[in-house]
Design a protein around this motif. Structure first.
Motif, short mmCIF file in Angstrom:
data_model
loop_
_atom_site.label_atom_id
_atom_site.label_comp_id
_atom_site.label_asym_id
_atom_site.label_seq_id
_atom_site.Cartn_x
_atom_site.Cartn_y
_atom_site.Cartn_z
N LEU A 1 -8.93 0.35 -9.67
CA LEU A 1 -7.58 0.14 -9.09
C LEU A 1 -7.18 1.28 -8.80
O LEU A 1 -6.45 1.49 -7.45
CB LEU A 1 -6.69 -0.34 -10.11
N VAL A 2 -7.28 2.29 -9.13
CA VAL A 2 -6.62 3.75 -8.92
C VAL A 2 -7.47 4.19 -7.55
O VAL A 2 -6.67 4.83 -6.61
CB VAL A 2 -6.72 5.01 -10.09
N ARG A 3 -8.69 4.15 -7.62
CA ARG A 3 -9.24 4.20 -6.14
C ARG A 3 -8.76 3.67 -5.17
O ARG A 3 -8.48 4.09 -3.93
CB ARG A 3 -10.76 4.37 -6.28
N ALA A 4 -8.61 2.23 -5.05
CA ALA A 4 -8.03 1.50 -4.15
C ALA A 4 -6.51 2.00 -3.85
O ALA A 4 -6.21 1.96 -2.73
CB ALA A 4 -8.04 0.37 -4.31
N ALA A 5 -5.93 2.19 -4.87
CA ALA A 5 -4.37 2.70 -4.70
C ALA A 5 -4.25 3.98 -3.79
O ALA A 5 -3.58 4.00 -2.84
CB ALA A 5 -3.65 2.72 -6.13
N THR A 6 -5.04 4.92 -4.11
CA THR A 6 -5.02 5.98 -3.46
C THR A 6 -5.56 5.76 -1.80
O THR A 6 -4.78 6.36 -0.97
CB THR A 6 -6.08 7.11 -4.23
N ALA A 7 -6.41 5.17 -1.62
CA ALA A 7 -6.88 4.97 -0.38
C ALA A 7 -5.96 4.13 0.40
O ALA A 7 -5.81 4.48 1.74
CB ALA A 7 -8.32 4.04 -0.30
N GLY A 8 -5.34 3.09 -0.13
CA GLY A 8 -4.17 2.31 0.46
C GLY A 8 -3.02 3.13 0.84
O GLY A 8 -2.49 3.01 2.03
N LEU A 9 -2.53 4.05 -0.16
CA LEU A 9 -1.56 4.89 0.08
C LEU A 9 -1.75 5.78 1.20
O LEU A 9 -0.84 6.13 2.26
CB LEU A 9 -1.01 5.75 -1.02
N SER A 10 -3.05 6.38 1.45
CA SER A 10 -3.27 7.34 2.51
C SER A 10 -3.10 6.54 3.78
O SER A 10 -2.81 7.00 4.86
CB SER A 10 -4.56 7.91 2.41
N PHE A 11 -3.59 5.22 3.78
CA PHE A 11 -3.56 4.63 5.23
C PHE A 11 -2.16 4.14 5.41
O PHE A 11 -1.68 4.52 6.89
CB PHE A 11 -4.19 3.34 4.97
N ALA A 12 -1.39 3.88 4.60
CA ALA A 12 0.16 3.45 4.89
C ALA A 12 0.80 4.69 5.50
O ALA A 12 1.55 4.56 6.09
CB ALA A 12 0.85 3.04 3.33
N GLN A 13 0.61 5.76 4.82
CA GLN A 13 1.20 7.24 5.29
C GLN A 13 0.79 7.34 6.63
O GLN A 13 1.66 7.77 7.33
CB GLN A 13 0.83 8.11 4.27
N ALA A 14 -0.23 6.98 7.09
CA ALA A 14 -0.57 7.32 8.63
C ALA A 14 -0.01 6.17 9.52
O ALA A 14 -0.14 6.40 10.74
CB ALA A 14 -2.03 7.18 8.69
N THR B 1 -10.80 -3.96 4.76
CA THR B 1 -12.07 -3.22 5.06
C THR B 1 -11.46 -1.70 5.83
O THR B 1 -12.07 -0.61 5.47
CB THR B 1 -12.72 -3.84 5.97
N GLU B 2 -10.43 -2.02 6.63
CA GLU B 2 -10.02 -0.75 7.37
C GLU B 2 -9.26 0.23 6.50
O GLU B 2 -9.48 1.42 6.45
CB GLU B 2 -8.70 -1.11 8.54
N THR B 3 -8.51 -0.08 5.16
CA THR B 3 -7.84 0.51 4.29
C THR B 3 -8.53 1.20 3.12
O THR B 3 -8.30 2.02 2.61
CB THR B 3 -6.56 -0.16 3.97
N GLY B 4 -9.58 0.36 2.79
CA GLY B 4 -10.15 0.67 1.29
C GLY B 4 -9.06 0.28 0.29
O GLY B 4 -9.25 0.73 -0.83
N GLY B 5 -7.87 -0.34 0.46
CA GLY B 5 -6.69 -0.55 -0.50
C GLY B 5 -6.80 -1.78 -1.01
O GLY B 5 -5.57 -2.03 -1.67
N GLY B 6 -7.90 -2.46 -1.14
CA GLY B 6 -7.80 -3.64 -1.82
C GLY B 6 -9.13 -4.54 -1.67
O GLY B 6 -10.07 -4.03 -1.28
N TRP B 7 -9.00 -5.89 -2.08
CA TRP B 7 -10.06 -6.62 -1.94
C TRP B 7 -9.62 -7.92 -1.29
O TRP B 7 -8.46 -8.48 -1.44
CB TRP B 7 -10.60 -7.11 -3.51
N ALA B 8 -10.70 -8.71 -0.55
CA ALA B 8 -10.39 -9.87 0.16
C ALA B 8 -11.42 -10.90 -0.35
O ALA B 8 -12.74 -10.48 -0.49
CB ALA B 8 -10.36 -9.76 1.49
N LEU C 1 0.95 -1.12 -0.02
CA LEU C 1 0.03 -0.03 -0.03
C LEU C 1 0.95 1.21 -0.07
O LEU C 1 0.71 2.19 -0.64
CB LEU C 1 -0.85 0.13 1.24
N GLY C 2 2.01 1.26 0.84
CA GLY C 2 2.98 2.39 0.68
C GLY C 2 3.49 2.51 -0.61
O GLY C 2 3.81 3.72 -1.09
N CYS C 3 3.73 1.59 -1.50
CA CYS C 3 4.14 1.87 -2.73
C CYS C 3 3.13 2.14 -3.91
O CYS C 3 3.19 2.25 -4.88
CB CYS C 3 4.94 0.64 -3.31
#
Length: 383
Positions: free
Chosen positions: A345-358, A315-322, A296-298
């Protein structure tokens, strides 16, 4: 100043010239402890490893911390310390909870994960698996008792925290990862990925072992070929299933490319930031794999099984799918849909990066060190 002693099952090999071969991630982690702890930091490891796959050679005096290397199976000597940090995997060290020095246990595997690892071990027959399961259940009772006596417990990941938080009032949840703030995907990386219109670029990294789900990589790739999806799958890693994955790759016409392990910070992270659209995770166990947060940080979203860790993290990150555990068809079906919907894919990438940055390495590590300090006896608390 208080002395922090850290025990670890980290692999080590003594070399003839007096140097040591050690896991790079272990050494980097110890150096981070030294940088943030207001006092001396020392460590103890045990010999016995036949190889250190992700290792490098170090002279003892260049490590930056005092390291004691003991023979395999040797008892812990009397080492002066004000606080001891112990991985809960070290069953022989659980007794330290009843000793004179405060102990903080660090745990990431739940008993469910431990039993799943036993079940997935291809090298054991049913009798050995049964014995191992009984041994793990017996150790778990001792582990839980030790957690109740400990000065504190640090839980890496949601499953461990959910399982053990009720045993000790000083329990910390953290998410382990190596992504520092400066390593995260840039705005330029994200824009370039969003503009990519070629074959879907899948990536997987980690140990090629049954418990990591490496046996699912080739079948998923075959399903994508059968569905006519244009893709590449780059796999970075080595392990017991390497020959199996390599044999499968040979029949996939260059779509699956197997790479030897590479340096995380200088090679894998820059590569993923520039050349990956989706991380394919096949982990069936609920270990808190750092691959999730690091991907996610990448800026790379994750598709994986809904184990207790990634199911919650997705669920917590919105950064992908299970998808359902062990359902290879569900993995390939989701990839097929994503190949035709790059905006998702772009939406999930953006959400996941935001979580990783935190939850970057600096923030998570600082929280852990503050927790260690809070577990010292009052007269020794770090200010």
């Amino acid at each position: 100043m208080p002395h922090l002693l850290m025990l670890a099952p980290a692999p080590v090999i003594r070399l003839p010239d007096g140097r040591l071969r050690l896991d790079v991630k272990y050494v980097e982690g110890m150096r981070a402890h030294c940088a943030l702890w207001e006092g001396p930091v020392s460590a103890v490891v045990w010999e016995g490893a036949s190889a250190v796959p992700f290792g490098a050679e170090y002279a003892p005096d260049e490590l930056g911390f005092a390291l004691t290397v003991l023979p395999a199976g040797a008892a812990l000597p009397a080492l002066g310390a004000d606080l001891i940090a112990v991985p809960a995997d070290m069953a022989q060290a659980l007794v330290l909870a009843w000793g004179p020095v405060p102990v903080v246990f660090v745990v990431e595997y739940t008993i469910g994960t431990r039993l799943r690892i036993v079940a997935l071990d291809r090298g054991r027959g049913m009798a050995r698996k049964g014995w191992s399961a009984l041994w793990n259940l017996a150790v778990e009772r001792r582990r839980r008792a030790a957690f109740r006596r400990a000065a504190g417990v640090q839980c890496n990941g949601y499953p461990a925290f959910d399982a053990y938080a009720g045993l000790n009032p000083r329990t910390l949840l953290y998410l382990d990862g190596r992504m520092r703030r400066t390593m995260m995907a840039s705005a330029q990386d994200m824009a370039a990925r969003a503009a990519h219109q070629g074959p879907l670029r899948l990536v997987h990294s980690g140990r090629l072992e049954p418990m990591k789900g490496a046996q699912d990589l080739v079948p998923v790739a075959r399903a994508l070929v059968a569905a006519g999806v244009e893709f590449t799958l780059d796999v970075f890693g080595t392990g017991a299933l390497e020959a199996e994955v390599r044999a499968g790759a040979d029949a996939l016409g260059g779509r699956l490319r197997l790479h030897a392990p590479v340096d995380f910070e200088t090679a894998l992270v820059p590569w993923m930031r520039r050349h990956a659209d989706l991380f394919l995770s096949c982990h069936r166990q609920a270990d808190p794999s750092c691959s999730y947060l690091e991907s996610l940080g990448c800026g790379v979203p994750v598709l994986g099984y809904a184990n207790e860790m990634w199911g919650r993290m997705a669920t917590e990150t919105g950064g992908g799918w299970a998808v359902p555990l062990g359902d290879r068809r569900a993995l390939s079906d989701r990839i097929i849909r994503l190949a035709g919907n790059r905006a998702e894919l772009v939406r999930a990438a953006t959400a996941g990066l935001s979580f990783a940055q935190a939850h970057d390495f600096e923030s998570e590590f600082a929280a852990r060190m503050a927790h260690f300090a809070a577990c010292l006896p009052p007269q020794r608390t770090v200010v």
